[in-house]
Scaffold this motif. Structure first.
Motif, mmCIF file in Angstrom:
data_model
loop_
_atom_site.group_PDB
_atom_site.id
_atom_site.type_symbol
_atom_site.label_atom_id
_atom_site.label_comp_id
_atom_site.label_asym_id
_atom_site.label_seq_id
_atom_site.Cartn_x
_atom_site.Cartn_y
_atom_site.Cartn_z
ATOM 1 N N TRP A 117 0.825 -1.204 0.000
ATOM 2 C CA TRP A 117 0.000 0.000 0.000
ATOM 3 C C TRP A 117 0.865 1.261 0.000
ATOM 4 N N SER A 118 1.964 1.216 0.714
ATOM 5 C CA SER A 118 2.840 2.390 0.787
ATOM 6 C C SER A 118 3.399 2.740 -0.583
ATOM 7 N N MET A 121 0.643 4.073 -2.933
ATOM 8 C CA MET A 121 0.254 5.463 -2.664
ATOM 9 C C MET A 121 1.344 6.442 -3.092
ATOM 10 N N ASN A 182 9.188 12.322 3.514
ATOM 11 C CA ASN A 182 8.516 13.029 4.612
ATOM 12 C C ASN A 182 8.280 14.495 4.278
ATOM 13 N N VAL A 235 -5.594 12.716 2.206
ATOM 14 C CA VAL A 235 -5.754 11.519 3.033
ATOM 15 C C VAL A 235 -4.556 10.586 2.865
ATOM 16 N N MET A 236 -4.106 10.403 1.617
ATOM 17 C CA MET A 236 -2.941 9.557 1.368
ATOM 18 C C MET A 236 -1.704 10.106 2.081
ATOM 19 N N ILE A 238 -1.583 11.979 4.774
ATOM 20 C CA ILE A 238 -1.728 11.778 6.213
ATOM 21 C C ILE A 238 -1.432 10.332 6.592
ATOM 22 N N LEU A 239 -1.989 9.390 5.810
ATOM 23 C CA LEU A 239 -1.763 7.964 6.089
ATOM 24 C C LEU A 239 -0.286 7.606 5.991
ATOM 25 N N MET A 240 0.379 8.177 4.980
ATOM 26 C CA MET A 240 1.807 7.900 4.805
ATOM 27 C C MET A 240 2.621 8.477 5.951
ATOM 28 N N LEU A 242 1.610 9.036 9.030
ATOM 29 C CA LEU A 242 1.346 8.237 10.227
ATOM 30 C C LEU A 242 2.096 6.917 10.197
ATOM 31 N N ASN A 243 2.319 6.414 8.997
ATOM 32 C CA ASN A 243 2.994 5.124 8.832
ATOM 33 C C ASN A 243 4.509 5.276 8.925
#
Length: 245
Positions: A117-118, A121, A182, A235-236, A238-240, A242-243
């Protein structure tokens, strides 16, 4: 390109001459022809100039609006109108939806054997920026004018609109090359966050303007799809974050 506009407030030939003079002074406008009796102005332009820019160039006594052609075959039934408008909107958004579909499909094909998924994205965001910046690059002169119609930062700092396509290209390369991911994610949140605020305000105010997400080459309306498109990227990001963090 040539567009016809309705103009109110003209009462004599001096008014006609004044309107033609002010509109001709706008960049990208090549020719103006005003019909005093019909209250219309035919404007030829090298690249699209928004109605708001045309209106702002005129004295306040004149009101300019886009001329809407009547469809003699349109049904008189009011119940059919929403469906016709929705169909027209979907047709106008077809290029945007197709581009997003192809980007997503390409990313799936790149990773379906070893799914991540990473990586999906990151590649989606990278290709998204590269493709969308390409369309903006096609008209670097016209894009800033369209962009500042709804982006809050571009309104206050016009030079930002000129640099925006290059910012997108840089972010796209950073994601695809996995370079300072980042930082690219944080910049994405800031840049798209600002734009999304402007898009939301435009939608809430029910203003009818063109979306500059694909530059000026394709005439896309500002709709909920524009908001969703930005929201997906946010959203992508933010998810990245957080991961990764």
């Amino acid at each position: 390109m040539k567009h016809t506009y309705n103009i109110t407030g003209m009462t004599c030939n001096n008014c006609k001459a004044s309107v033609e003079k002010y509109l001709r002074e706008i960049d990208q406008v090549s020719e103006v022809s005003v019909n005093l009796e019909k209250g219309e102005a035919e404007v030829k332009m090298n690249t699209h100039v928004s109605t708001e820019i045309l209106q702002n160039a005129l004295p306040k006594k004149y009101t300019l609006s886009e001329k809407k052609e009547k469809n003699v075959f349109a049904s008189s039934s009011m119940s059919a109108m929403p469906m016709e408008e929705e169909k027209s909107k979907l047709q106008q958004l077809k290029p945007l939806l197709l581009i997003i579909f192809y980007i997503a499909s390409a990313c799936i094909l790149l990773h379906y054997k070893n799914w991540s998924w990473s990586n999906f994205m990151l590649d989606f965001m990278g290709l998204f920026y590269i493709v969308f910046s390409f369309f903006k690059m096609l008209d670097l002169k016209g894009f800033p004018d369209s962009f500042r119609m709804y982006d809050p930062l571009a309104k206050r700092v016009p030079v930002y609109g000129w640099f925006y396509p290059f910012i997108e290209t840089t972010l796209g390369l950073m994601f695809l090359m996995r370079f300072e991911v980042n930082l690219a994610l944080i910049i994405t949140l800031v840049v798209l966050g600002i734009t999304t605020v402007g898009v939301t305000k435009t939608l809430l105010d029910k203003k009818s303007i063109r979306c500059a997400c694909l530059g000026t080459a394709l005439k896309l309306p500002m709709t909920e799809a524009t908001f969703i498109e930005n929201a997906i990227m946010i959203v992508m990001a933010i998810l990245m974050l957080l991961n990764i963090l």
